[in-house]
Design a protein around this motif. Structure first.
Motif: not given
Length: 295
Positions: A246-258
């Protein structure tokens, strides 16, 4: 009965597992590597979820779920042993301890996993607390959840996604199978043992789906954080094997949001369950708190 805390459920399960060990007649040559991985510091989230769901649905005789909970932990442990093998992730440590194939050799590790997988179904079949129809339903559900249309399928998808781009929906499909199916089985098993209403079964499935996604995102974030904090320690296996996370695909901060979105949806489902059952869902809120992550 007053609803138990997460720690208490874990303690109850550990006691049941320890008691089961004392009854074993399996030759130590094979049971030693099986027991080694079973006792390797797991959080026991899946069996704890099963026992907590039993009580949430009003089935206070938790011992009715002990054998199924142990069978579930058997399946989870077998999957970790095989995941760590050289042909899979080739990991040398699991929870800070040598992986099973490092400790005992590759062939004994494979056989230990085979033993755990096969014996899990016998645990349910021999459970005197269950009716014949419950046993059949549980074995069918566990087979589907862990087998070629469930967890094993997710593992295959996960390996095929190495070095190949995937969409967020494809990544969700991978982890709904590889990670999520055993969480869903824990909740479905409680429904079978406790004879829950169709509505409660559906609500628990909804909670389990959101929790499973959140749990996987959390694991991905932990691996990413560990790699960043310890650059000289070697990459976690996901990065080492070029797996999509998820961090690779979405980005680190965006993965936390997800992650936080899935946690919120899980909590909203718990509120609906509380209104429906009139029982405390605190242990499940504690489960959600386990997967906390800050930016």
């Amino acid at each position: 009965m007053t609803e138990l805390t997460l720690v208490k459920y874990k303690s109850i399960f550990e006691q049941a597992l320890s008691q089961w060990f004392t009854q074993q007649t399996t030759p130590n040559l094979i049971f030693e590597p099986m027991r080694y991985s079973l006792n390797n510091g797991g959080k026991r989230l899946r069996p704890v979820m099963l026992l907590a769901a039993l009580e949430l649905g009003g089935h206070d005789e938790l011992e009715d779920g002990f054998k199924t909970a142990i069978a579930l932990e058997y399946i989870h442990t077998y999957s970790l042993i095989h995941d760590d093998l050289p042909a899979m992730d080739n990991d040398v440590l699991r929870r800070g301890q040598p992986t099973n194939h490092v400790k005992f050799g590759e062939a004994p590790a494979i056989l230990a996993g085979d033993g755990l997988l096969t014996d899990a179904f016998g645990l349910i079949a021999d459970d005197i607390c269950l009716t014949a129809s419950q046993k059949v339903a549980l074995i069918a559900s566990l087979s589907k959840s862990a087998g070629a249309s469930g967890m094993v399928y997710g593992q295959m998808l996960d390996m095929q996604a190495e070095d190949y781009p995937v969409t967020i929906e494809q990544l969700k499909t991978i982890h709904e199978h590889k990670t999520g199916r055993l969480f869903l089985f824990a909740l479905e098993a409680a429904g079978i043992i406790g004879d829950f209403s169709p509505k409660l079964k559906q609500l628990l499935k909804q909670f389990g789906t959101h929790f499973g996604v959140a749990y996987q995102i959390h694991n991905d974030l932990i691996d990413t954080q560990n790699d960043a904090l310890n650059p000289d320690a070697g990459q976690a296996s996901d990065a080492k094997n070029h797996k999509m996370t998820y961090p690779v695909l979405l980005g680190y901060n965006e993965a936390i949001d997800a992650l936080n979105l899935e946690k919120q949806l899980a909590k909203e489902t718990l509120q609906t369950i509380t209104e429906y059952t009139k029982r405390d869902t605190q242990p499940f809120n504690e489960l959600i708190d386990v997967i906390h992550f800050e930016k």
